[in-house]
Design a protein around this motif. Structure first.
Motif, PDB file in Angstrom:
ATOM      1  N   ASP A  36       0.623  -1.354  -0.052  1.00 47.62           N
ATOM      2  CA  ASP A  36       0.018   0.323   0.243  1.00 47.62           C
ATOM      3  C   ASP A  36       1.130   1.501   0.024  1.00 47.62           C
ATOM      4  O   ASP A  36       0.398   1.687  -0.913  1.00 47.62           O
ATOM      5  N   SER A  37       1.704   0.934   0.474  1.00 46.92           N
ATOM      6  CA  SER A  37       2.869   2.020   0.763  1.00 46.92           C
ATOM      7  C   SER A  37       3.434   2.705  -0.680  1.00 46.92           C
ATOM      8  O   SER A  37       3.440   3.294  -1.255  1.00 46.92           O
ATOM      9  N   ILE A  38       3.876   1.668  -1.327  1.00 47.37           N
ATOM     10  CA  ILE A  38       4.289   1.776  -2.334  1.00 47.37           C
ATOM     11  C   ILE A  38       3.284   2.380  -3.846  1.00 47.37           C
ATOM     12  O   ILE A  38       3.868   2.983  -4.825  1.00 47.37           O
ATOM     13  N   ILE A  39       2.472   1.624  -3.236  1.00 41.49           N
ATOM     14  CA  ILE A  39       1.037   2.332  -4.300  1.00 41.49           C
ATOM     15  C   ILE A  39       0.927   3.586  -4.347  1.00 41.49           C
ATOM     16  O   ILE A  39       0.607   3.575  -4.801  1.00 41.49           O
ATOM     17  N   THR A  40       1.055   4.295  -2.911  1.00 38.94           N
ATOM     18  CA  THR A  40       1.003   5.481  -2.727  1.00 38.94           C
ATOM     19  C   THR A  40       1.565   6.456  -3.154  1.00 38.94           C
ATOM     20  O   THR A  40       1.654   7.547  -3.539  1.00 38.94           O
ATOM     21  N   LYS A  41       2.841   5.895  -3.174  1.00 38.12           N
ATOM     22  CA  LYS A  41       4.274   6.999  -3.421  1.00 38.12           C
ATOM     23  C   LYS A  41       4.414   6.918  -5.008  1.00 38.12           C
ATOM     24  O   LYS A  41       4.516   7.320  -5.573  1.00 38.12           O
ATOM     25  N   ILE A  42       4.017   5.349  -5.559  1.00 36.18           N
ATOM     26  CA  ILE A  42       3.824   5.838  -6.912  1.00 36.18           C
ATOM     27  C   ILE A  42       2.488   6.673  -7.408  1.00 36.18           C
ATOM     28  O   ILE A  42       3.016   7.797  -8.449  1.00 36.18           O
ATOM     29  N   ASP A  43       1.264   6.495  -6.785  1.00 38.26           N
ATOM     30  CA  ASP A  43       0.819   7.870  -7.220  1.00 38.26           C
ATOM     31  C   ASP A  43       0.693   9.458  -7.115  1.00 38.26           C
ATOM     32  O   ASP A  43       0.406  10.187  -7.794  1.00 38.26           O
ATOM     33  N   ASP A  44       1.405   9.850  -5.693  1.00 42.61           N
ATOM     34  CA  ASP A  44       2.193  10.585  -5.509  1.00 42.61           C
ATOM     35  C   ASP A  44       2.963  11.233  -6.171  1.00 42.61           C
ATOM     36  O   ASP A  44       2.945  12.477  -6.982  1.00 42.61           O
ATOM     37  N   MET A  45       4.112   9.762  -6.711  1.00 43.03           N
ATOM     38  CA  MET A  45       4.891  10.332  -7.875  1.00 43.03           C
ATOM     39  C   MET A  45       3.822  10.996  -9.284  1.00 43.03           C
ATOM     40  O   MET A  45       4.487  12.009 -10.118  1.00 43.03           O
ATOM     41  N   GLY A  46       3.501  10.199  -9.587  1.00 42.07           N
ATOM     42  CA  GLY A  46       2.660  10.260 -10.894  1.00 42.07           C
ATOM     43  C   GLY A  46       1.920  11.621 -11.120  1.00 42.07           C
ATOM     44  O   GLY A  46       2.199  12.577 -11.762  1.00 42.07           O
ATOM     45  N   GLY A  47       1.695  12.176  -9.952  1.00 41.65           N
ATOM     46  CA  GLY A  47       0.867  13.846  -9.947  1.00 41.65           C
ATOM     47  C   GLY A  47       1.588  14.378  -8.964  1.00 41.65           C
ATOM     48  O   GLY A  47       1.379  15.637 -10.112  1.00 41.65           O
TER      49      GLY A  47
END
Length: 88
Positions: A36-47
Motif C-alpha cells: 500500500d505504501s509503495i502504491i501511494t508513493k507511485i500515485d504521488d509521483m504520478g501527480g
C-alpha cells in the motif's frame, strides 16, 4: 509407552502450527502495508509528474512556444574568417 508422549507430541505440533500461522499472518499484514505504501508513493509521483508537465506547458505558453514543432529559422551559414592566403 503410554499415551502421554503422544499427547505432548500433538500439543507441540498444534503449538507449532499456531505459531507458523501467526507468523504468516504477520508477514502478510506487513507485506500488504508495504505494498500500500509503495502504491501511494507511485500515485504521488504520478501527480507530481503531471504537475511538472503542466508547469512546463504553462512556461511554454508564457514564452509563446506551443506544443507543436514550429518552423525553425534556418541556421545562418558559418562564415569563416578569411586568412591572408585567401586574399588572392
Amino acid at each position: 509407552m503410554d499415551g502421554h508422549d503422544t499427547d505432548d507430541s500433538k500439543q507441540s505440533t498444534a503449538d507449532m502450527t499456531a505459531f507458523v500461522q501467526n507468523l504468516l499472518q504477520q508477514m502478510q499484514a506487513r507485506f500488504q502495508a508495504m505494498s500500500d505504501s509503495i502504491i501511494t508513493k507511485i500515485d504521488d509521483m504520478g501527480g507530481r509528474i503531471d504537475e511538472l508537465e503542466q508547469s512546463i506547458n504553462d512556461l511554454k505558453v508564457e514564452m509563446g512556444v506551443d506544443g507543436s514543432p514550429s518552423p525553425s529559422v534556418p541556421p545562418k551559414p558559418k562564415v569563416e574568417p578569411k586568412s591572408a592566403d585567401d586574399s588572392a
